[in-house]
Design an enzyme around this catalytic site. Structure first.
Site, PDB file in Angstrom:
ATOM      1  N   ASN A 113     -19.961  53.934  65.290  1.00 34.76           N
ATOM      2  CA  ASN A 113     -20.032  53.200  66.563  1.00 34.76           C
ATOM      3  C   ASN A 113     -18.708  52.711  67.140  1.00 34.76           C
ATOM      4  O   ASN A 113     -18.660  51.679  67.809  1.00 34.76           O
ATOM      5  CB  ASN A 113     -21.014  52.018  66.438  1.00 34.76           C
ATOM      6  N   ALA A 142     -24.474  43.966  60.767  1.00 35.36           N
ATOM      7  CA  ALA A 142     -23.089  44.150  60.370  1.00 35.36           C
ATOM      8  C   ALA A 142     -22.461  42.801  60.025  1.00 35.36           C
ATOM      9  O   ALA A 142     -22.660  41.814  60.743  1.00 35.36           O
ATOM     10  CB  ALA A 142     -22.316  44.827  61.486  1.00 35.36           C
ATOM     11  N   TYR A 201     -16.046  51.450  65.755  1.00 34.17           N
ATOM     12  CA  TYR A 201     -15.349  50.338  65.108  1.00 34.17           C
ATOM     13  C   TYR A 201     -14.226  50.877  64.205  1.00 34.17           C
ATOM     14  O   TYR A 201     -13.907  52.063  64.230  1.00 34.17           O
ATOM     15  CB  TYR A 201     -16.362  49.451  64.368  1.00 34.17           C
ATOM     16  N   GLY A 216     -34.904  50.477  64.002  1.00 32.06           N
ATOM     17  CA  GLY A 216     -34.170  49.315  64.497  1.00 32.06           C
ATOM     18  C   GLY A 216     -35.000  48.456  65.429  1.00 32.06           C
ATOM     19  O   GLY A 216     -35.695  47.526  64.993  1.00 32.06           O
TER      20      GLY A 216
HETATM   21  C1  FNR Z   1     -27.717  47.840  66.855  1.00 28.85           C
HETATM   22  N1  FNR Z   1     -27.170  48.847  66.075  1.00 28.85           N
HETATM   23  C2  FNR Z   1     -26.265  48.528  65.092  1.00 28.85           C
HETATM   24  N2  FNR Z   1     -25.722  49.488  64.302  1.00 28.85           N
HETATM   25  C3  FNR Z   1     -24.916  49.175  63.271  1.00 28.85           C
HETATM   26  O1  FNR Z   1     -24.454  50.068  62.558  1.00 28.85           O
HETATM   27  N3  FNR Z   1     -24.630  47.860  62.995  1.00 28.85           N
HETATM   28  C4  FNR Z   1     -25.111  46.843  63.749  1.00 28.85           C
HETATM   29  O2  FNR Z   1     -24.851  45.675  63.447  1.00 28.85           O
HETATM   30  C5  FNR Z   1     -25.922  47.176  64.866  1.00 28.85           C
HETATM   31  N4  FNR Z   1     -26.394  46.219  65.693  1.00 28.85           N
HETATM   32  C6  FNR Z   1     -27.316  46.510  66.664  1.00 28.85           C
HETATM   33  C7  FNR Z   1     -27.869  45.491  67.420  1.00 28.85           C
HETATM   34  C8  FNR Z   1     -28.856  45.764  68.362  1.00 28.85           C
HETATM   35  C9  FNR Z   1     -29.449  44.661  69.137  1.00 28.85           C
HETATM   36  C10 FNR Z   1     -29.271  47.100  68.543  1.00 28.85           C
HETATM   37  C11 FNR Z   1     -30.372  47.435  69.530  1.00 28.85           C
HETATM   38  C12 FNR Z   1     -28.707  48.109  67.805  1.00 28.85           C
HETATM   39  C13 FNR Z   1     -27.708  50.218  66.140  1.00 28.85           C
HETATM   40  C14 FNR Z   1     -28.988  50.328  65.292  1.00 28.85           C
HETATM   41  O3  FNR Z   1     -28.705  50.207  63.910  1.00 28.85           O
HETATM   42  C15 FNR Z   1     -29.740  51.657  65.512  1.00 28.85           C
HETATM   43  O4  FNR Z   1     -28.881  52.743  65.231  1.00 28.85           O
HETATM   44  C16 FNR Z   1     -30.282  51.790  66.928  1.00 28.85           C
HETATM   45  O5  FNR Z   1     -30.914  50.615  67.356  1.00 28.85           O
HETATM   46  C17 FNR Z   1     -31.238  52.972  67.062  1.00 28.85           C
HETATM   47  O6  FNR Z   1     -32.397  52.793  66.306  1.00 28.85           O
HETATM   48  P1  FNR Z   1     -33.797  52.337  67.011  1.00 28.85           P
HETATM   49  O7  FNR Z   1     -33.592  50.965  67.521  1.00 28.85           O
HETATM   50  O8  FNR Z   1     -34.034  53.311  68.132  1.00 28.85           O
HETATM   51  O9  FNR Z   1     -34.824  52.452  65.923  1.00 28.85           O
HETATM   52  C1  8K6 Z   2     -26.478  42.521  71.792  1.00 32.39           C
HETATM   53  C2  8K6 Z   2     -25.109  42.042  71.928  1.00 32.39           C
HETATM   54  C3  8K6 Z   2     -24.459  41.718  70.624  1.00 32.39           C
HETATM   55  C4  8K6 Z   2     -23.522  42.768  70.143  1.00 32.39           C
HETATM   56  C5  8K6 Z   2     -24.194  43.857  69.422  1.00 32.39           C
HETATM   57  C6  8K6 Z   2     -23.285  44.890  68.847  1.00 32.39           C
HETATM   58  C7  8K6 Z   2     -24.003  46.139  68.509  1.00 32.39           C
HETATM   59  C8  8K6 Z   2     -24.329  46.947  69.710  1.00 32.39           C
HETATM   60  C9  8K6 Z   2     -25.723  46.749  70.253  1.00 32.39           C
HETATM   61  C10 8K6 Z   2     -25.805  46.594  71.766  1.00 32.39           C
HETATM   62  C11 8K6 Z   2     -26.710  47.579  72.429  1.00 32.39           C
HETATM   63  C12 8K6 Z   2     -26.024  48.400  73.489  1.00 32.39           C
HETATM   64  C13 8K6 Z   2     -25.811  49.810  73.048  1.00 32.39           C
HETATM   65  C14 8K6 Z   2     -25.322  50.763  74.063  1.00 32.39           C
HETATM   66  C15 8K6 Z   2     -25.197  52.149  73.515  1.00 32.39           C
HETATM   67  C16 8K6 Z   2     -24.926  53.178  74.548  1.00 32.39           C
HETATM   68  C17 8K6 Z   2     -25.425  54.516  74.143  1.00 32.39           C
HETATM   69  C18 8K6 Z   2     -25.233  55.574  75.168  1.00 32.39           C
END
Ligand code: FNR
Ligand code: 8K6
Length: 347
Positions: A176, A58, A178, A316
């Site tokens: 998510n 993002a 936002y 992801g």
């Molecule tokens: C995310 N995800 C996420 N989604 C999004 O729309 N913009 C973002 O910048 C991010 N950043 C992000 C960072 C990290 C560290 C994680 C683990 C996840 C969610 C991501 O795009 C995805 O929906 C989930 O990780 C589920 O897919 P996988 O990881 O199970 O294949």
């Molecule tokens: C990794 C910290 C930097 C900020 C990342 C923002 C995007 C969110 C990814 C963090 C992973 C936590 C997700 C928790 C989801 C709860 C689902 C029940």
């Protein structure tokens, strides 16, 4: 006949993908202090150019869009030039890349930019900034209509900058919890003007942003990510479904590149969506190209696509753990399991 996820997929007349595996957007908090992509980010994305489409982490559209440390921007010329290096490297390796355009709304923190935190309504979110737990979220200011106009214009400007930076298209981050998602859910939207109270009004901001972005980059290079079921920075409300029932056909009429469900685990079912999962709900309301995501392996994704649950898969965390994910799949090699410690470094 079973679909081969590794053969090309034509998104539309403008874009053909080399395969059906997309890299999901993944925030890594590794931009420099001016929020400019670094050489390590250039190398990280270039290594993954063999997926069908990379969706960038993002990218914030303006200063007050920021809620996490060192998330890259696309509103200064230095940031645009930084992204140009990324897209050049991805293209040189035969890949394609969309920019995910982001404003965190009430999950922003003034620590990063020193100003008002804008949201649909003055309803704060519990908790504090990840990795900077001393920064507790504050009550946002309800955006005025002028604020909203400015936000829409800044999404369009960011889309224009993304084209200048060489991206193949943009994905609007409407998921998510936002900013855009805050307009779409009752828990964050208590407005009494034409941006609140009814499904049509609550969809207005998302559609204004979509139309403004389409005006700049065209419908074939515009995509949307949504989370109809609230699960992150948001609580569920049984009235939410009606908003998405209105929004989905409106989006479909705009003939976007694709619609993308944003979720960590697509087996999660939502009471507010009558017990459906994210992809089930989106598929029922949107017949065009749908991207599934959320705890899929290559094999489970293949099964889901063969069962017509969605058309493309975004991967992801396995792509964080395996820069060579596609070649491992092609060669039948084991993929390395993801673990959270891998977030410390760009590999
Ligand atoms: C995310 N995800 C996420 N989604 C999004 O729309 N913009 C973002 O910048 C991010 N950043 C992000 C960072 C990290 C560290 C994680 C683990 C996840 C969610 C991501 O795009 C995805 O929906 C989930 O990780 C589920 O897919 P996988 O990881 O199970 O294949
Ligand atoms: C990794 C910290 C930097 C900020 C990342 C923002 C995007 C969110 C990814 C963090 C992973 C936590 C997700 C928790 C989801 C709860 C689902 C029940």
């Amino acid at each position: 006949m079973s679909t081969d996820l590794l053969s090309p997929f034509k998104l539309n007349n403008s874009i053909e993908l080399q395969n059906r595996v997309l890299m999901a957007p993944l925030t890594r908090c590794m931009a420099d202090d001016n929020l400019v992509p670094t050489q390590a980010m250039v190398d990280y994305y270039a290594r993954r150019a063999d997926v069908g489409l990379i969706i960038s982490e993002a990218i914030i559209i303006r200063a007050d869009a920021q809620g996490y440390p060192n998330t890259p921007g696309i509103f200064t010329s230095e940031q645009v030039q930084g992204w140009k290096k990324v897209t050049d490297a991805v293209h040189a390796n035969g890949g394609k890349m969309f920019a995910q355009l982001w404003h965190v709304g009430r999950v922003a923190h003034p620590h990063f930019f020193g100003g008002d935190v804008l949201a649909p309504s003055a309803i704060g979110v519990e908790g504090s900034v990840p990795r900077m737990r001393e920064l507790t979220y504050i009550t946002p200011k309800a955006a005025t209509k002028d604020d909203i106009k400015g936000l829409v214009a800044d999404y369009a400007k960011a889309a224009e900058n993304a084209m200048e930076a060489g991206f193949d298209g943009v994905e609007i981050h409407g998921a998510n919890g936002y900013l855009i998602d805050q307009f779409l859910h009752y828990a964050a939207n208590e407005r009494d003007d034409e941006y609140g109270q009814t499904p049509e009004n609550m969809s207005r901001f998302a559609l204004e942003v979509t139309d403004a972005v389409i005006d700049v980059v065209g419908n074939e290079r515009t995509a949307m990510r949504l989370t109809p079921g609230a699960y992150f920075n948001m609580s569920e409300d049984n009235r939410d479904k009606a908003v998405f029932d209105y929004l989905l056909p409106e989006l479909e009429n705009r003939k976007l590149a694709y619609l993308h469900g944003g979720i960590f685990d697509d087996s999660m079912r939502f009471d507010s969506l009558e017990g459906k999962s994210t992809s089930e709900f989106l598929r029922a309301g949107y017949a065009s190209t749908l991207v599934g995501v959320g705890s899929y392996s290559f094999e489970t994704a293949k099964q889901a696509i063969n069962d017509n649950k969605f058309d493309l898969i975004a991967i992801g965390r396995p792509l964080i753990a395996n820069p060579d994910y596609i070649s491992k799949i092609k060669n039948g090699e084991e993929v390395t399991p993801y673990s959270d410690e891998m977030l410390a470094e760009l590999v």
